[in-house]
Design an enzyme around this catalytic site. Structure first.
Site, PDB file in Angstrom:
ATOM      1  N   GLY A  82     118.823   6.686 -24.345  1.00  0.00           N
ATOM      2  CA  GLY A  82     117.414   7.010 -24.536  1.00  0.00           C
ATOM      3  C   GLY A  82     116.899   8.097 -23.596  1.00  0.00           C
ATOM      4  N   ASN A  83     117.379   8.091 -22.335  1.00  0.00           N
ATOM      5  CA  ASN A  83     116.830   9.067 -21.381  1.00  0.00           C
ATOM      6  C   ASN A  83     117.291  10.494 -21.677  1.00  0.00           C
ATOM      7  OD1 ASN A  83     119.451   8.422 -20.600  1.00  0.00           O
ATOM      8  ND2 ASN A  83     119.074   9.028 -18.488  1.00  0.00           N
TER       9      ASN A  83
ATOM     10  N   LYS B 204     117.956  -6.018 -32.516  1.00  0.00           N
ATOM     11  CA  LYS B 204     117.744  -4.680 -31.938  1.00  0.00           C
ATOM     12  C   LYS B 204     116.275  -4.264 -31.994  1.00  0.00           C
ATOM     13  CE  LYS B 204     119.560  -0.038 -31.769  1.00  0.00           C
ATOM     14  NZ  LYS B 204     119.683  -0.070 -30.320  1.00  0.00           N
TER      15      LYS B 204
ATOM     16  N   LYS C   7     124.503   2.317 -31.029  1.00  0.00           N
ATOM     17  CA  LYS C   7     125.230   3.586 -30.860  1.00  0.00           C
ATOM     18  C   LYS C   7     126.440   3.447 -29.927  1.00  0.00           C
ATOM     19  CE  LYS C   7     123.880   5.400 -26.575  1.00  0.00           C
ATOM     20  NZ  LYS C   7     123.437   4.138 -25.986  1.00  0.00           N
TER      21      LYS C   7
ATOM     22  N   LYS D 155     127.127  -1.558 -23.688  1.00  0.00           N
ATOM     23  CA  LYS D 155     127.883  -0.423 -23.137  1.00  0.00           C
ATOM     24  C   LYS D 155     129.221  -0.903 -22.577  1.00  0.00           C
ATOM     25  CE  LYS D 155     123.613   1.758 -21.838  1.00  0.00           C
ATOM     26  NZ  LYS D 155     123.367   2.122 -23.240  1.00  0.00           N
TER      27      LYS D 155
HETATM   28  P1  ADP Z   1     120.353   3.621 -23.048  1.00  0.00           P
HETATM   29  O1  ADP Z   1     119.068   4.116 -23.615  1.00  0.00           O
HETATM   30  O2  ADP Z   1     121.115   4.667 -22.305  1.00  0.00           O
HETATM   31  O3  ADP Z   1     121.181   2.867 -24.046  1.00  0.00           O
HETATM   32  P2  ADP Z   1     119.526   1.117 -21.775  1.00  0.00           P
HETATM   33  O4  ADP Z   1     118.176   1.031 -21.139  1.00  0.00           O
HETATM   34  O5  ADP Z   1     119.743   0.446 -23.075  1.00  0.00           O
HETATM   35  O6  ADP Z   1     119.927   2.645 -21.834  1.00  0.00           O
HETATM   36  O7  ADP Z   1     120.633   0.554 -20.737  1.00  0.00           O
HETATM   37  C1  ADP Z   1     120.749   1.064 -19.406  1.00  0.00           C
HETATM   38  C2  ADP Z   1     120.007   0.143 -18.433  1.00  0.00           C
HETATM   39  O8  ADP Z   1     120.730  -1.092 -18.274  1.00  0.00           O
HETATM   40  C3  ADP Z   1     119.917   0.647 -17.021  1.00  0.00           C
HETATM   41  O9  ADP Z   1     118.876   1.574 -16.856  1.00  0.00           O
HETATM   42  C4  ADP Z   1     119.698  -0.652 -16.219  1.00  0.00           C
HETATM   43  O10 ADP Z   1     118.333  -0.849 -15.941  1.00  0.00           O
HETATM   44  C5  ADP Z   1     120.155  -1.764 -17.162  1.00  0.00           C
HETATM   45  N1  ADP Z   1     121.137  -2.695 -16.630  1.00  0.00           N
HETATM   46  C6  ADP Z   1     121.190  -4.002 -16.986  1.00  0.00           C
HETATM   47  N2  ADP Z   1     122.193  -4.638 -16.377  1.00  0.00           N
HETATM   48  C7  ADP Z   1     122.821  -3.719 -15.594  1.00  0.00           C
HETATM   49  C8  ADP Z   1     123.943  -3.776 -14.691  1.00  0.00           C
HETATM   50  N3  ADP Z   1     124.621  -4.902 -14.505  1.00  0.00           N
HETATM   51  N4  ADP Z   1     124.311  -2.643 -14.051  1.00  0.00           N
HETATM   52  C9  ADP Z   1     123.623  -1.488 -14.253  1.00  0.00           C
HETATM   53  N5  ADP Z   1     122.546  -1.381 -15.076  1.00  0.00           N
HETATM   54  C10 ADP Z   1     122.150  -2.484 -15.748  1.00  0.00           C
HETATM   55 MG    MG Z   2     120.384   1.038 -25.133  1.00  0.00          MG
END
Ligand code: ADP
Ligand code: MG
Length: 312
Positions: A11-12, A128, A211, A273
């Site tokens: 997302g970022n 989702k 994704k 992820k």
């Molecule tokens: P994207 O849009 O890249 O898919 P998400 O917000 O869905 O991003 O996922 C990334 C986020 O997951 C990070 O910004 C963090 O806040 C969160 N997160 C949750 N658990 C963890 C973890 N164990 N280690 C690192 N980040 C984590």
């Molecule tokens: Mg995400």
């Protein structure tokens, strides 16, 4: 050494509205161009949560304001629109960045369909979140339309949709052909347009594929060396946001599975992820998954930062 890399953008990398996306893609393109400049072969995938929600809401409001227009636009069509809209901004920004660096390469977005199983249990259990946050009134309106709405960690209500697992990338041969002719390819946007097979016919279904999972399937299909998941954190942590927080540099598939079982990764964000990374890394000893910050892609591929996941 030249590597074949799938880059999954979070997302970022895209922002959550039109002006934000225009700015974000410039920054994102620099990170991607860094890898292309190092000689790597790059395929890009991306998420679409905010964008597909926005498109869905816009089509819905249009439908209600124009009586001649059907009120319902299938989610599969909204995903297709989000692929084109994001691909348009991203391919232009990346092409411009490559020209600025004197690199001659075409960048192509492939409208990509991804087959899912009609009887995937995830259809019965929408998880989702898409689109904006809603208040109590918005929630009632959405539920009256038959949508599923959940409370999202104290921040308000959000629509959730089914997110079945990706089984097959329909346009994979096109992606491979473009790759072998040296193009930079953007594919599987928003997890791909979810379809089911009905004989020779592909029917769009109401869902949004994750994704991260689609990117892992893509990386396996093109036999990539690397799956790089670029997100908002530089590394993956265990005991995230606790006094015992520990950032991970290198972990094996086995260690990652153990951490998943222990519940270190949040289901809506980091868990998919790590699952996608494990799925790819487990599929071959030469397959490496890397999770890191968008701006650190180049440092990551050079082994300087990020969390690496390998089979052994
Ligand atoms: P994207 O849009 O890249 O898919 P998400 O917000 O869905 O991003 O996922 C990334 C986020 O997951 C990070 O910004 C963090 O806040 C969160 N997160 C949750 N658990 C963890 C973890 N164990 N280690 C690192 N980040 C984590
Ligand atoms: Mg995400």
């Amino acid at each position: 050494m030249k590597k074949r890399i799938v880059i999954a953008l979070g997302g970022n990398a895209l922002g959550s509205n039109l002006p934000e996306q225009m700015i974000a893609v410039k920054n994102t393109s620099k990170a991607i161009a860094d890898l292309i400049e190092e000689g790597h072969e790059v395929v890009i995938s991306h998420g679409n949560g905010p964008q597909v929600g926005m498109i869905n809401n816009a089509m819905d409001m249009f439908g209600r304001s124009d009586p001649k227009h059907p009120t319902f636009t299938p989610l599969s069509v909204c995903v297709a629109m989000s692929q084109a809209y994001i691909g348009y901004d991203l391919q232009n920004a990346l092409k411009e960045e490559l020209i600025n660096r004197g690199i001659k390469k075409s960048v192509t977005t492939v409208i990509t369909q991804v087959r899912v199983d009609e009887d995937d249990p995830k259809f019965k259990n929408p998880t989702k979140p898409i689109g904006p946050f809603m208040d109590e009134e918005g929630k009632k309106l959405a539920e009256a339309k038959g949508l599923t709405v959940v409370e999202d960690s104290g921040r308000g209500y959000r629509r959730v949709v089914a997110s079945p697992l990706p089984k097959e990338i329909i346009e994979i041969d096109t992606v491979k052909n473009l790759l072998s002719s040296g193009e930079v390819v953007i594919t599987c946007g928003g997890g791909g347009i979810p379809v089911i097979r009905q004989g020779n016919h592909l029917k769009g279904v109401g869902a949004v594929i994750d994704k991260d999972f689609a990117s892992s399937l893509l990386a396996k299909e093109i036999n990539a060396d690397f799956l790089i998941i670029l997100t908002a954190v530089e590394k993956v942590a265990i005991n995230f946001k606790t006094p015992n927080e520990k950032w991970l540099d290198n972990i094996t598939v086995e260690e990652a599975r153990k951490y998943m079982d222990e519940g270190h990764f949040a289901p809506g964000s980091m868990l998919p992820k790590v699952q996608a990374a494990v799925d790819f890394a487990a599929s071959g000893d030469n397959h490496t998954a890397l999770i890191t910050l968008l701006e650190k892609a180049k440092d990551g591929i050079n082994g300087k930062t990020g969390t690496f996941i390998k089979n052994k």
